[in-house]
Motif scaffolding. Sequence first.
Motif, short mmCIF file in Angstrom:
data_model
loop_
_atom_site.label_atom_id
_atom_site.label_comp_id
_atom_site.label_asym_id
_atom_site.label_seq_id
_atom_site.Cartn_x
_atom_site.Cartn_y
_atom_site.Cartn_z
N PHE A 57 0.83 -1.21 0.00
CA PHE A 57 0.00 0.00 0.00
C PHE A 57 0.87 1.26 0.00
O PHE A 57 0.55 2.24 -0.65
CB PHE A 57 -0.97 -0.01 1.19
N GLN A 58 1.98 1.18 0.72
CA GLN A 58 2.88 2.33 0.76
C GLN A 58 3.41 2.64 -0.66
O GLN A 58 3.48 3.80 -1.07
CB GLN A 58 4.04 2.02 1.70
N ILE A 59 3.74 1.58 -1.38
CA ILE A 59 4.24 1.77 -2.75
C ILE A 59 3.13 2.34 -3.64
O ILE A 59 3.32 3.29 -4.39
CB ILE A 59 4.78 0.44 -3.32
N LEU A 60 1.94 1.74 -3.53
CA LEU A 60 0.83 2.18 -4.38
C LEU A 60 0.38 3.60 -4.04
O LEU A 60 -0.20 4.29 -4.87
CB LEU A 60 -0.35 1.21 -4.27
N ASP A 61 0.66 4.03 -2.81
CA ASP A 61 0.28 5.38 -2.41
C ASP A 61 1.25 6.44 -2.93
O ASP A 61 1.00 7.63 -2.81
CB ASP A 61 0.24 5.49 -0.87
N SER A 62 2.38 6.01 -3.48
CA SER A 62 3.37 6.99 -3.91
C SER A 62 2.91 7.64 -5.22
O SER A 62 2.07 7.12 -5.94
CB SER A 62 4.74 6.33 -4.09
N LYS A 63 3.53 8.77 -5.51
CA LYS A 63 3.17 9.55 -6.70
C LYS A 63 3.32 8.72 -7.98
O LYS A 63 2.57 8.89 -8.94
CB LYS A 63 4.06 10.79 -6.75
N LEU A 64 4.27 7.80 -7.95
CA LEU A 64 4.53 6.97 -9.14
C LEU A 64 3.26 6.29 -9.64
O LEU A 64 3.08 6.11 -10.84
CB LEU A 64 5.60 5.92 -8.78
N PHE A 65 2.38 5.90 -8.71
CA PHE A 65 1.21 5.10 -9.11
C PHE A 65 -0.06 5.94 -9.29
O PHE A 65 -1.13 5.38 -9.48
CB PHE A 65 0.99 3.97 -8.09
N GLU A 66 0.07 7.27 -9.25
CA GLU A 66 -1.13 8.11 -9.36
C GLU A 66 -1.90 7.88 -10.65
O GLU A 66 -3.11 7.75 -10.66
CB GLU A 66 -0.75 9.59 -9.22
N LYS A 67 -1.16 7.81 -11.76
CA LYS A 67 -1.82 7.64 -13.07
C LYS A 67 -2.53 6.31 -13.14
O LYS A 67 -3.64 6.21 -13.65
CB LYS A 67 -0.77 7.71 -14.19
N VAL A 68 -1.87 5.26 -12.66
CA VAL A 68 -2.47 3.92 -12.71
C VAL A 68 -3.76 3.92 -11.91
O VAL A 68 -4.77 3.36 -12.35
CB VAL A 68 -1.52 2.87 -12.10
N LYS A 69 -3.72 4.55 -10.75
CA LYS A 69 -4.91 4.49 -9.89
C LYS A 69 -6.08 5.26 -10.49
O LYS A 69 -7.23 4.92 -10.26
CB LYS A 69 -4.56 5.00 -8.49
N GLU A 70 -5.77 6.28 -11.32
CA GLU A 70 -6.85 7.00 -12.00
C GLU A 70 -7.56 6.06 -12.97
O GLU A 70 -8.78 6.01 -13.02
CB GLU A 70 -6.27 8.17 -12.82
N SER A 71 -6.77 5.31 -13.74
CA SER A 71 -7.38 4.47 -14.77
C SER A 71 -7.84 3.12 -14.22
O SER A 71 -8.69 2.46 -14.79
CB SER A 71 -6.41 4.28 -15.94
N CYS A 72 -7.27 2.70 -13.10
CA CYS A 72 -7.57 1.36 -12.59
C CYS A 72 -7.65 1.44 -11.05
O CYS A 72 -6.67 1.10 -10.36
CB CYS A 72 -6.46 0.42 -13.07
#
Length: 448
Positions: A57-72
């Motif tokens: 969750f810490q990794i997914l919460d980072s800025k790196l994953f912002e775009k992915v979380k928008e689409s998925c």
Amino acid sequence: MSMIAAFYGNKSILITGATGFLGKVLMEKLLRTSPHLKVIYILVRPKAGQTLQQRVFQILDSKLFEKVKESCPNVHEKIRPISADLDQRDFAMGKEDMQELLASTNIIFHCAATVRFDAHLRNAVQLNVIATQQLLVMASQMPKLEAFIHFSTAFSNCNLNQIDEVIYPCPVEPRKIIDSMEWLDDTIIEEITPKLIRDWPNTYTYTKALGEMVIQQEGGNLNIAIIRPSIVGPSWQEPFPGWVDNLNGPSGMIIATGKGFLRSIRATPMAVADLIPVDMVVNLTLAAGWYTAVHRPKSLLIYHSTTGGLNPCKWSEMGLQVLASFKKIPFEKAFRRPNANFTTNSLSAQYWNAVTHRAPAIVYDCYLVLTGRKPRMMKLMTRLLKTISMLEYFTNRSWEWTSANSEMLRSEMSPEDQRVTVLTTQAARNRMDCISRYCLPLRKSLAG
Ligand SMILES: CCCCCCCCCCCCCCCCCC(=O)SCCNC(=O)CCNC(=O)[C@H](O)C(C)(C)COP(=O)(O)OP(=O)(O)OC[C@H]1O[C@@H](n2cnc3c(N)ncnc32)[C@H](O)[C@@H]1OP(=O)(O)O
Ligand SMILES: NC(=O)C1=CN([C@@H]2O[C@H](COP(=O)(O)OP(=O)(O)OC[C@H]3O[C@@H](n4cnc5c(N)ncnc54)[C@H](OP(=O)(O)O)[C@@H]3O)[C@@H](O)[C@H]2O)C=CC1
């Protein structure tokens, strides 16, 4: 539609080292471009005070994953963390997890490694050689496996000047090194390390070379490719310009320059600084995975992910760009105004270390003590000088890496993939852009 992205749809993918710098960018790109992939298994070692889920969750919460979380938005459902320590036999994995991996995995990306230059030889052999060997054994029991992609480094043969996309034999067979680690004690290993590693500059590059030999000798009938990146830096474009989250390689040195700590470094101005943005390494990796699985080349292919061959950037150019960048947007609370020079001989390097590093640190520490605070600058300088001394080998030499396989790979890609997937050879054309991007993240994500 990208053929490469489509290929990864519906696949079960295993990534080791997914919590590391390259592994995270690889995972992000897979999730963003192939949202229909079945699952990404990631081998994560337990960390004190954090569950596996918390680490993910810490990794997914980072800025790196912002775009992915928008689409998925349900991205976490695609990731299945598995507790594993690659230093242990069978990776200390649960039986059920092991069974699931063996039965389902289609593609393996093996990123995990120790990248520390000062790693004890025993630790470096354990992770960079024995763990690779164990993973090959696992892979050979995976009926659905289509490709095994191994990360090495372009510096695994840095004892040579001209490096082709082939595996060069090491003077001592990996098997013998592995056996000796079992019965030699740590002190003896430390004593014989310089003799064993010979003209390799550190245990990292040496054990990465041994790891490649293990792949060649024990890969059997597996479909394997090896990726050899040079110095991996922040992202050029994807998912956004300038992402980095560590101080490895030049990043730490650039921060130290921007903060005014680093004023001089022993580097040959005309030597090539072979930097490659992390997103380009990931693009090449995914393309190699696709090609290896679909075209099943007769022999193991090695892909250099380097930039110097096409349009080399020199350390002097890099230095100018770094200083220009900090002039435009300086750090807040810098120790001194950024200004650094390159020296080529060790006597003048020692002089500059004394005058521009140690002396100001002593003066500053005295000031801290006199004002009732804890001295800290000398400690920081000592660490900085240790790091510089370990990097000097790489800043005073140039290498030539051939890139025929990377070029072949590009020619095999569909026109759409060629358009959207920027690979290594093109990176060089954008090098100044890449270098200026180098400074961007250091302010944004690390500077605090
Ligand atoms: C005009 C000038 C322009 C500038 C030009 C710059 C040129 C640089 C040239 C670089 C060339 C690099 C070539 C690399 C080639 C190999 C590439 C690969 O394959 S291999 C892949 C690449 N592999 C590598 O690059 C690995 C290389 N690095 C190493 O092996 C080790 O770091 C070490 C042995 C050098 C030092 O070990 P040790 O002394 O034990 O120190 P630790 O590391 O354990 O860190 C301790 C703490 O300090 C913190 N910190 C660190 N730096 C900085 C900083 N600058 N600031 C602030 N803080 C910093 C750190 O966060 C940590 O904090 P905490 O967590 O405790 O809170
Ligand atoms: N970065 C670079 O400049 C270059 C890197 N490479 C290669 O690319 C690959 C990835 O490098 P990079 O991402 O930079 O490295 P990092 O140090 O950022 O990541 C290393 C990864 O390996 C994992 N790992 C380490 N030890 C173990 C263990 N015992 N069990 C399970 N996992 C473990 C780490 O997990 P944890 O989070 O728990 O520590 C982390 O996920 C490596 O193979 C490296 O040799 C090649 C050329 C250049």
